[in-house]
Write an enzyme that holds these catalytic residues in place. Sequence first.
Site, short mmCIF file in Angstrom:
data_model
loop_
_atom_site.label_atom_id
_atom_site.label_comp_id
_atom_site.label_asym_id
_atom_site.label_seq_id
_atom_site.Cartn_x
_atom_site.Cartn_y
_atom_site.Cartn_z
CB SER A 179 -0.87 0.01 1.27
OG SER A 179 -1.47 1.27 1.46
CE1 TYR A 200 -4.11 -1.87 4.97
CE2 TYR A 200 -3.18 0.32 4.71
CZ TYR A 200 -3.72 -0.82 4.16
OH TYR A 200 -3.86 -0.92 2.80
#
Length: 255
Positions: free
Chosen positions: A148, A161
Amino acid sequence: MRLKDKVAIITGAGSGQGKASAKLFASEGASVVIAEWNEENGKQVEQELVNAGYTAVFMKTDISNEENVRSVIDQVVERFGRIDILFNNAGIGFSSRSRYKMAPLLETPLGDWNQILSINLNGVYLMSKYVLPIMIKQESGSIVNNSSLNGVLGVTGADAYTASKGGVVALTRVMAVDYGKHNIRVNCICPGAIDTPMIAEVLDNEKIAKSYATNPLRRVGKPEEIAHAALFLSSDESSYITGLIMPVDGGWSVA
């Protein structure tokens, strides 16, 4: 037919980027293993691909469970005899906020931190751990990890995350170094905001949706655009590329 006669495992292939990749890989000639936790979604994708005349099989997979991962890989080898491609796509993010707290570090409970890392980072480790011996024996293979932009930029508000995705980036680099001698390539995609179920709730907020579309291309990405990046890195067209950390983000990371 860029993946003709290849066997590809795609984790999290029941929806979003994984589903788009399963469809694309199958259309390019691969036999696709839909390694998915959600049984309903996984079976639906399997049926769609089989009905279209492709070779596909759903295998219920918990990428955070070592015994389950080992069993799935054994089943894939028993059925197909080889594994050419592993797309470590599965992960949890904003769509899992009802289960795990997505917050700055000081507000993140340890249990949630551990669970997020167990899926997003340990899942890549476990799938790779049991696929790599097969690829080493073949002296060939391509592993694509889905990270990401949070893994390469200081994006606030979801620190567990972000840490998990940063770990995927670092793991990609060292795997590329360790296993290149076996003709195994390991690369990483870092998507920006992609219109998938993972961020659907966020995109429903008009103000946030507009902020996501402030990249140079002025829009949110499509799952198919991640799938095409994964296809390139999985195919022989990228045969001299390994250790690449590829943003697919509409230029957000350079703006």
